[in-house]
Design a protein around this motif. Structure first.
Motif, PDB file in Angstrom:
ATOM      1  N   TYR A  90     -29.835 -34.383 -22.566  1.00  0.00           N
ATOM      2  CA  TYR A  90     -28.364 -34.308 -21.804  1.00  0.00           C
ATOM      3  C   TYR A  90     -28.060 -35.549 -21.130  1.00  0.00           C
ATOM      4  CZ  TYR A  90     -30.022 -29.272 -21.585  1.00  0.00           C
ATOM      5  OH  TYR A  90     -30.738 -28.197 -21.791  1.00  0.00           O
TER       6      TYR A  90
ATOM      7  N   TYR B  58     -25.570 -36.936 -18.044  1.00  0.00           N
ATOM      8  CA  TYR B  58     -24.878 -36.568 -16.721  1.00  0.00           C
ATOM      9  C   TYR B  58     -24.241 -37.909 -16.164  1.00  0.00           C
ATOM     10  CZ  TYR B  58     -25.770 -31.480 -16.946  1.00  0.00           C
ATOM     11  OH  TYR B  58     -26.030 -30.230 -17.269  1.00  0.00           O
TER      12      TYR B  58
ATOM     13  N   GLN C 212     -22.824 -39.881 -12.498  1.00  0.00           N
ATOM     14  CA  GLN C 212     -22.370 -39.603 -11.108  1.00  0.00           C
ATOM     15  C   GLN C 212     -21.534 -40.763 -10.664  1.00  0.00           C
ATOM     16  OE1 GLN C 212     -25.505 -39.073  -8.038  1.00  0.00           O
ATOM     17  NE2 GLN C 212     -24.405 -37.833  -7.058  1.00  0.00           N
TER      18      GLN C 212
ATOM     19  N   LYS D 170     -19.659 -36.211  -7.389  1.00  0.00           N
ATOM     20  CA  LYS D 170     -20.770 -35.318  -7.707  1.00  0.00           C
ATOM     21  C   LYS D 170     -20.981 -35.612  -9.111  1.00  0.00           C
ATOM     22  CE  LYS D 170     -17.165 -31.581  -8.764  1.00  0.00           C
ATOM     23  NZ  LYS D 170     -17.032 -29.989  -8.387  1.00  0.00           N
ATOM     24  N   VAL D 171     -22.093 -35.014  -9.278  1.00  0.00           N
ATOM     25  CA  VAL D 171     -22.661 -35.029 -10.812  1.00  0.00           C
ATOM     26  C   VAL D 171     -21.942 -34.300 -11.738  1.00  0.00           C
ATOM     27  CG1 VAL D 171     -24.777 -34.838 -12.218  1.00  0.00           C
ATOM     28  CG2 VAL D 171     -25.107 -35.475  -9.756  1.00  0.00           C
TER      29      VAL D 171
ATOM     30  N   PHE E  90     -21.365 -33.291 -16.172  1.00  0.00           N
ATOM     31  CA  PHE E  90     -21.983 -33.100 -17.355  1.00  0.00           C
ATOM     32  C   PHE E  90     -21.125 -33.964 -18.238  1.00  0.00           C
ATOM     33  CE2 PHE E  90     -23.716 -31.030 -20.839  1.00  0.00           C
ATOM     34  CZ  PHE E  90     -22.784 -30.812 -21.856  1.00  0.00           C
TER      35      PHE E  90
ATOM     36  N   SER F  98     -24.664 -32.458 -24.037  1.00  0.00           N
ATOM     37  CA  SER F  98     -25.713 -31.885 -24.453  1.00  0.00           C
ATOM     38  C   SER F  98     -26.293 -32.098 -25.966  1.00  0.00           C
ATOM     39  CB  SER F  98     -25.942 -30.364 -23.844  1.00  0.00           C
ATOM     40  OG  SER F  98     -24.925 -29.591 -24.613  1.00  0.00           O
TER      41      SER F  98
ATOM     42  N   GLU G 151     -22.624 -29.241 -26.887  1.00  0.00           N
ATOM     43  CA  GLU G 151     -21.693 -29.063 -25.910  1.00  0.00           C
ATOM     44  C   GLU G 151     -21.407 -30.697 -25.421  1.00  0.00           C
ATOM     45  OE1 GLU G 151     -22.694 -25.945 -23.244  1.00  0.00           O
ATOM     46  OE2 GLU G 151     -20.698 -25.961 -22.940  1.00  0.00           O
ATOM     47  N   LYS G 152     -19.979 -30.719 -25.118  1.00  0.00           N
ATOM     48  CA  LYS G 152     -19.555 -32.140 -24.442  1.00  0.00           C
ATOM     49  C   LYS G 152     -18.217 -31.544 -23.710  1.00  0.00           C
ATOM     50  CE  LYS G 152     -16.515 -33.480 -28.504  1.00  0.00           C
ATOM     51  NZ  LYS G 152     -16.520 -34.548 -29.436  1.00  0.00           N
ATOM     52  N   SER G 153     -18.205 -32.506 -22.630  1.00  0.00           N
ATOM     53  CA  SER G 153     -17.370 -32.348 -21.714  1.00  0.00           C
ATOM     54  C   SER G 153     -15.902 -33.219 -22.050  1.00  0.00           C
ATOM     55  CB  SER G 153     -17.553 -32.840 -20.386  1.00  0.00           C
ATOM     56  OG  SER G 153     -17.769 -34.380 -20.106  1.00  0.00           O
ATOM     57  N   GLU G 154     -15.027 -33.048 -21.292  1.00  0.00           N
ATOM     58  CA  GLU G 154     -13.761 -33.695 -21.589  1.00  0.00           C
ATOM     59  C   GLU G 154     -13.985 -35.302 -21.354  1.00  0.00           C
ATOM     60  OE1 GLU G 154     -13.881 -29.856 -20.205  1.00  0.00           O
ATOM     61  OE2 GLU G 154     -13.882 -31.665 -18.741  1.00  0.00           O
TER      62      GLU G 154
ATOM     63  N   MET H 217     -23.400 -44.097 -12.322  1.00  0.00           N
ATOM     64  CA  MET H 217     -24.957 -43.648 -12.413  1.00  0.00           C
ATOM     65  C   MET H 217     -25.085 -42.768 -13.457  1.00  0.00           C
ATOM     66  SD  MET H 217     -28.014 -44.645 -11.376  1.00  0.00           S
ATOM     67  CE  MET H 217     -28.434 -44.635  -9.507  1.00  0.00           C
TER      68      MET H 217
ATOM     69  N   PHE I  72     -27.194 -40.287 -15.577  1.00  0.00           N
ATOM     70  CA  PHE I  72     -28.634 -39.630 -15.804  1.00  0.00           C
ATOM     71  C   PHE I  72     -28.885 -38.867 -16.982  1.00  0.00           C
ATOM     72  CE2 PHE I  72     -29.590 -40.126 -11.250  1.00  0.00           C
ATOM     73  CZ  PHE I  72     -28.536 -40.064 -10.652  1.00  0.00           C
TER      74      PHE I  72
ATOM     75  N   LEU J  53     -33.917 -28.054 -15.668  1.00  0.00           N
ATOM     76  CA  LEU J  53     -33.522 -29.602 -16.166  1.00  0.00           C
ATOM     77  C   LEU J  53     -34.379 -30.483 -15.500  1.00  0.00           C
ATOM     78  CD1 LEU J  53     -31.225 -28.310 -17.563  1.00  0.00           C
ATOM     79  CD2 LEU J  53     -29.637 -30.270 -17.312  1.00  0.00           C
TER      80      LEU J  53
ATOM     81  N   PHE K  44     -34.531 -34.584 -14.742  1.00  0.00           N
ATOM     82  CA  PHE K  44     -33.799 -35.727 -14.813  1.00  0.00           C
ATOM     83  C   PHE K  44     -34.673 -36.981 -14.655  1.00  0.00           C
ATOM     84  CE2 PHE K  44     -29.510 -34.117 -14.508  1.00  0.00           C
ATOM     85  CZ  PHE K  44     -29.452 -32.914 -14.107  1.00  0.00           C
TER      86      PHE K  44
END
Lengths: 115, 113
Positions: A33, A35, A37, A42-43, A45, A48, A56-59, A89, A91, A104, A106
């Motif tokens: 994964y 991530y 920040q 906040k952290v 996603f 993955s 999976e992927k985010s927008e 940052m 991760f 997970l 990190f």
């Protein structure tokens, strides 16, 4: 104790430049994964990766981002043309089992500063 | 609306006291996890509680989960100065494979010696 290692710890780059962040996941882990920040936030996603493909992927993970597992150990995140808002940052994480097991591990992160 | 919101945002206590942090979430979850982050460092997994569990212990940590209220709490007993860190809850909304954790804003815990 096995750990996820990330390089570089800090990278400064000019806007529009390509950046590659590298990660060595824990050796017997199967799920990987990224991530990020942004400072003070906040952290979030990003993506993955399992069985040599994105699961999976985010927008956030748009066409400027890509991931690769070029060999049996490294897992990389590439940003093709960095923008100021990519400063964050980043991760890397890995896990042995799938989402239901959930834990997970990190890395310490790679700080990216885009000027 | 945000998945995984912690309160309080900041908590300052004396060494030896207990610290309680709360997390609320909005959608159904498979599991809820708590992570710790020291300033400028990576995230360290503390504990995972599944949606069919109500309470879990690990050393000085106690986590509860109330799925009817969509909330969780993390209790650190007999706190130490070394517990000073940010604590995040993270919910797993699942997926076909791979884990997509959604993190909250975090609680900044300061334990004064």
């Amino acid at each position: 104790e096995p750990e996820v290692t990330q390089t570089p710890s800090h990278q400064v780059t000019q806007m529009g430049q390509e950046v590659i962040l590298r990660c060595v996941p824990i050796s017997n882990h199967l799920y990987f994964y990224w991530y990020r920040q942004i400072l003070g936030q906040k952290v979030e996603f990003l993506v993955s990766f399992y069985n040599n493909e994105i699961s999976e992927k985010s927008e956030i993970f748009d066409d400027q981002f890509s991931v690769e597992r070029p060999d049996g150990s490294n897992f990389t995140l590439k940003i093709r043309s960095t923008k100021l808002e990519d400063s964050a940052m980043y991760f890397c994480a890995s896990s042995e089992l799938d989402w239901f097991a959930g834990e997970l591990f990190f890395g310490e992160g790679s700080r990216l500063t885009v000027l | 609306s945000q998945q995984g919101e912690e309160d309080p945002q900041a908590l300052s206590i004396q060494e030896g006291e207990n610290a309680t942090m709360n997390c609320s979430y909005k959608t159904s979850i498979n599991n809820l996890q708590w992570y710790r982050q020291n300033s400028g460092r990576g995230l360290v997994h503390l504990i995972l509680i599944r949606s069919n569990e109500r309470e879990k212990h690990s050393g000085r940590l106690r986590v509860t989960l109330d799925t009817s209220k969509k909330s969780s709490s993390l209790l650190i007993t007999a706190s130490r100065a070394a517990d000073t860190a940010s604590y995040f809850c993270a919910t797993d909304v699942g997926g076909t494979s791979g884990s997509r954790l959604t993190f909250g804003e975090g609680t900044q815990l300061t334990v004064n010696p």
